[in-house]
Design a protein around this motif. Structure first.
Motif, PDB file in Angstrom:
ATOM      1  N   VAL A  53       0.832  -1.199   0.000  1.00 12.69           N
ATOM      2  CA  VAL A  53       0.000   0.000   0.000  1.00 12.69           C
ATOM      3  C   VAL A  53       0.867   1.250   0.000  1.00 12.69           C
ATOM      4  O   VAL A  53       1.911   1.296   0.663  1.00 12.69           O
ATOM      5  CB  VAL A  53      -0.940   0.007   1.228  1.00 12.69           C
ATOM      6  CG1 VAL A  53      -1.809   1.263   1.227  1.00 12.69           C
ATOM      7  CG2 VAL A  53      -1.804  -1.245   1.237  1.00 12.69           C
ATOM      8  N   ALA A  54       0.424   2.254  -0.743  1.00 11.91           N
ATOM      9  CA  ALA A  54       1.092   3.555  -0.759  1.00 11.91           C
ATOM     10  C   ALA A  54       0.068   4.639  -0.474  1.00 11.91           C
ATOM     11  O   ALA A  54      -1.128   4.464  -0.698  1.00 11.91           O
ATOM     12  CB  ALA A  54       1.767   3.802  -2.110  1.00 11.91           C
ATOM     13  N   VAL A  55       0.547   5.754   0.029  1.00 11.29           N
ATOM     14  CA  VAL A  55      -0.306   6.903   0.319  1.00 11.29           C
ATOM     15  C   VAL A  55       0.183   8.086  -0.496  1.00 11.29           C
ATOM     16  O   VAL A  55       1.390   8.301  -0.637  1.00 11.29           O
ATOM     17  CB  VAL A  55      -0.272   7.261   1.825  1.00 11.29           C
ATOM     18  CG1 VAL A  55      -1.114   8.500   2.102  1.00 11.29           C
ATOM     19  CG2 VAL A  55      -0.771   6.088   2.655  1.00 11.29           C
ATOM     20  N   ILE A  56      -0.767   8.848  -1.056  1.00  8.42           N
ATOM     21  CA  ILE A  56      -0.397  10.033  -1.829  1.00  8.42           C
ATOM     22  C   ILE A  56      -1.344  11.180  -1.494  1.00  8.42           C
ATOM     23  O   ILE A  56      -2.542  10.975  -1.306  1.00  8.42           O
ATOM     24  CB  ILE A  56      -0.444   9.741  -3.352  1.00  8.42           C
ATOM     25  CG1 ILE A  56       0.011  10.969  -4.153  1.00  8.42           C
ATOM     26  CG2 ILE A  56      -1.833   9.306  -3.779  1.00  8.42           C
ATOM     27  CD1 ILE A  56       0.158  10.700  -5.629  1.00  8.42           C
ATOM     28  N   ALA A  57      -0.803  12.356  -1.362  1.00  6.97           N
ATOM     29  CA  ALA A  57      -1.623  13.573  -1.265  1.00  6.97           C
ATOM     30  C   ALA A  57      -1.781  14.072  -2.698  1.00  6.97           C
ATOM     31  O   ALA A  57      -0.944  14.822  -3.210  1.00  6.97           O
ATOM     32  CB  ALA A  57      -0.949  14.613  -0.378  1.00  6.97           C
ATOM     33  N   PHE A  58      -2.838  13.629  -3.348  1.00  8.01           N
ATOM     34  CA  PHE A  58      -2.952  13.824  -4.802  1.00  8.01           C
ATOM     35  C   PHE A  58      -3.004  15.300  -5.176  1.00  8.01           C
ATOM     36  O   PHE A  58      -2.352  15.738  -6.123  1.00  8.01           O
ATOM     37  CB  PHE A  58      -4.190  13.100  -5.330  1.00  8.01           C
ATOM     38  CG  PHE A  58      -4.259  13.053  -6.833  1.00  8.01           C
ATOM     39  CD1 PHE A  58      -3.493  12.146  -7.539  1.00  8.01           C
ATOM     40  CD2 PHE A  58      -5.067  13.929  -7.531  1.00  8.01           C
ATOM     41  CE1 PHE A  58      -3.537  12.109  -8.925  1.00  8.01           C
ATOM     42  CE2 PHE A  58      -5.126  13.898  -8.915  1.00  8.01           C
ATOM     43  CZ  PHE A  58      -4.360  12.978  -9.611  1.00  8.01           C
ATOM     44  N   GLN A  59      -3.778  16.083  -4.440  1.00  6.26           N
ATOM     45  CA  GLN A  59      -3.865  17.509  -4.759  1.00  6.26           C
ATOM     46  C   GLN A  59      -2.495  18.172  -4.633  1.00  6.26           C
ATOM     47  O   GLN A  59      -2.122  19.001  -5.472  1.00  6.26           O
ATOM     48  CB  GLN A  59      -4.868  18.196  -3.834  1.00  6.26           C
ATOM     49  CG  GLN A  59      -6.314  17.863  -4.158  1.00  6.26           C
ATOM     50  CD  GLN A  59      -7.289  18.709  -3.352  1.00  6.26           C
ATOM     51  OE1 GLN A  59      -6.875  19.593  -2.611  1.00  6.26           O
ATOM     52  NE2 GLN A  59      -8.566  18.438  -3.489  1.00  6.26           N
ATOM     53  N   ALA A  60      -1.766  17.816  -3.585  1.00  3.50           N
ATOM     54  CA  ALA A  60      -0.436  18.397  -3.396  1.00  3.50           C
ATOM     55  C   ALA A  60       0.503  17.966  -4.509  1.00  3.50           C
ATOM     56  O   ALA A  60       1.313  18.765  -4.994  1.00  3.50           O
ATOM     57  CB  ALA A  60       0.120  17.985  -2.034  1.00  3.50           C
ATOM     58  N   ALA A  61       0.393  16.706  -4.926  1.00  3.53           N
ATOM     59  CA  ALA A  61       1.261  16.209  -6.000  1.00  3.53           C
ATOM     60  C   ALA A  61       1.040  17.006  -7.278  1.00  3.53           C
ATOM     61  O   ALA A  61       1.990  17.367  -7.977  1.00  3.53           O
ATOM     62  CB  ALA A  61       1.000  14.722  -6.249  1.00  3.53           C
ATOM     63  N   VAL A  62      -0.227  17.297  -7.577  1.00  4.64           N
ATOM     64  CA  VAL A  62      -0.541  18.077  -8.782  1.00  4.64           C
ATOM     65  C   VAL A  62      -0.099  19.522  -8.604  1.00  4.64           C
ATOM     66  O   VAL A  62       0.551  20.115  -9.468  1.00  4.64           O
ATOM     67  CB  VAL A  62      -2.049  18.013  -9.096  1.00  4.64           C
ATOM     68  CG1 VAL A  62      -2.391  18.912 -10.286  1.00  4.64           C
ATOM     69  CG2 VAL A  62      -2.472  16.583  -9.390  1.00  4.64           C
ATOM     70  N   GLY A  63      -0.448  20.102  -7.446  1.00  6.58           N
ATOM     71  CA  GLY A  63      -0.151  21.508  -7.213  1.00  6.58           C
ATOM     72  C   GLY A  63       1.332  21.823  -7.150  1.00  6.58           C
ATOM     73  O   GLY A  63       1.733  22.960  -7.400  1.00  6.58           O
ATOM     74  N   GLN A  64       2.160  20.821  -6.846  1.00  5.93           N
ATOM     75  CA  GLN A  64       3.597  21.047  -6.722  1.00  5.93           C
ATOM     76  C   GLN A  64       4.349  20.776  -8.022  1.00  5.93           C
ATOM     77  O   GLN A  64       5.569  20.985  -8.072  1.00  5.93           O
ATOM     78  CB  GLN A  64       4.157  20.182  -5.601  1.00  5.93           C
ATOM     79  CG  GLN A  64       3.684  20.605  -4.213  1.00  5.93           C
ATOM     80  CD  GLN A  64       3.990  19.579  -3.138  1.00  5.93           C
ATOM     81  OE1 GLN A  64       4.676  18.591  -3.397  1.00  5.93           O
ATOM     82  NE2 GLN A  64       3.483  19.810  -1.942  1.00  5.93           N
ATOM     83  N   THR A  65       3.659  20.348  -9.061  1.00  4.01           N
ATOM     84  CA  THR A  65       4.355  20.114 -10.331  1.00  4.01           C
ATOM     85  C   THR A  65       4.779  21.444 -10.941  1.00  4.01           C
ATOM     86  O   THR A  65       4.118  22.473 -10.770  1.00  4.01           O
ATOM     87  CB  THR A  65       3.456  19.373 -11.336  1.00  4.01           C
ATOM     88  OG1 THR A  65       2.285  20.159 -11.611  1.00  4.01           O
ATOM     89  CG2 THR A  65       3.040  18.013 -10.806  1.00  4.01           C
ATOM     90  N   ASN A  66       5.864  21.413 -11.680  1.00  5.69           N
ATOM     91  CA  ASN A  66       6.341  22.624 -12.345  1.00  5.69           C
ATOM     92  C   ASN A  66       5.311  23.149 -13.341  1.00  5.69           C
ATOM     93  O   ASN A  66       5.136  24.363 -13.480  1.00  5.69           O
ATOM     94  CB  ASN A  66       7.657  22.344 -13.069  1.00  5.69           C
ATOM     95  CG  ASN A  66       8.779  22.007 -12.109  1.00  5.69           C
ATOM     96  OD1 ASN A  66       8.714  22.340 -10.917  1.00  5.69           O
ATOM     97  ND2 ASN A  66       9.810  21.350 -12.603  1.00  5.69           N
ATOM     98  N   GLU A  67       4.614  22.236 -14.015  1.00  9.13           N
ATOM     99  CA  GLU A  67       3.636  22.659 -15.011  1.00  9.13           C
ATOM    100  C   GLU A  67       2.483  23.430 -14.368  1.00  9.13           C
ATOM    101  O   GLU A  67       2.068  24.489 -14.865  1.00  9.13           O
ATOM    102  CB  GLU A  67       3.101  21.448 -15.777  1.00  9.13           C
ATOM    103  CG  GLU A  67       2.107  21.818 -16.870  1.00  9.13           C
ATOM    104  CD  GLU A  67       1.649  20.620 -17.680  1.00  9.13           C
ATOM    105  OE1 GLU A  67       0.739  20.779 -18.519  1.00  9.13           O
ATOM    106  OE2 GLU A  67       2.211  19.518 -17.489  1.00  9.13           O
TER     107      GLU A  67
END
Length: 217
Positions: A37-51
């Motif tokens: 199992v893995a955990v991800i903060a999906f909104q943070a992952a998107v918001g922190q991308t350079n794009e």
């Protein structure tokens, strides 16, 4: 007589061994697969991308003229209110009522302008977020497959119905790994540092798009 009993015992033993040999063996039960199992903060992952950081900065620049216009409207209303207060005793009732109504009309106009601008900004922000989120989701699924994860839980605390993740080892958090992997794939360079006090995506992050599936099997 003893010889006959011995022969009978030998025969019975042979039949018993034969019966055992013909009994089908109990099939071995395969062990249940171990979940990874893995955990991800999906909104943070998107918001922190350079794009997304780049597109967010572009949106801020796009709406800067509207912010300036709203500030001008607010300054004008404040000036009119001070003028009315300073000259109220020199005006008759009709004049005071007329000036007060003019100020009230300008306030309503400014409020409608602000609401329209905010709605437009939020709409474009959601489009920008969803565009990047769809591609981040593809990267996450590929990463989960490669690493052998059987389940990925979104632990974003700002979503309306966040999973209750009471504990997660830092080793299970793949948020930064996904962001880094997406930055490499997109090829978008990191944006320059923002000036102090500038808006950040974390403060205005739109809702996560529906349907980010957990890791593929």
């Amino acid at each position: 007589m003893k010889r006959s009993l011995a022969c009978l015992f030998t025969l019975a033993s042979g039949l018993a061994l034969s019966a055992v040999a013909q009994t089908p063996a109990t099939p071995a039960v395969a062990p249940a697969p171990t979940a990874k199992v893995a955990v991800i903060a999906f909104q943070a992952a998107v918001g922190q991308t350079n794009e997304f950081q780049r597109d967010f900065a572009d949106l801020q620049k796009k709406y800067e003229p509207k912010r300036a216009q709203l500030k001008t409207m607010a300054t004008e209303i404040d000036t009119l209110e001070k003028q009315l207060q300073a000259t109220a005793d020199k005006l008759n009732d009709s004049e005071r009522a007329s000036k007060a109504k003019a100020i009230d009309d300008k306030k309503k106009q400014a409020q409608r302008f602000a609401e329209d601008a905010e709605n437009d900004l939020n709409g474009e922000m959601n489009e920008t977020f969803n565009k990047v989120a769809t591609k981040v989701l593809d990267v996450m699924n590929a990463y989960a497959n490669l690493q052998g994860y059987t389940l990925v839980i979104d632990g974003s605390g700002s979503q309306q119905q966040a999973p209750v993740v009471l504990y997660a080892s830092p080793a299970t958090d793949i948020t930064k790994a996904i962001t880094d992997a997406y930055n490499v794939k997109s090829g978008v360079p990191a944006p320059p540092p923002q000036a102090p006090g500038a808006p950040t995506p974390a403060r205005t992050a739109p809702a996560k798009p529906a349907g980010p599936a957990p890791a593929a099997h």
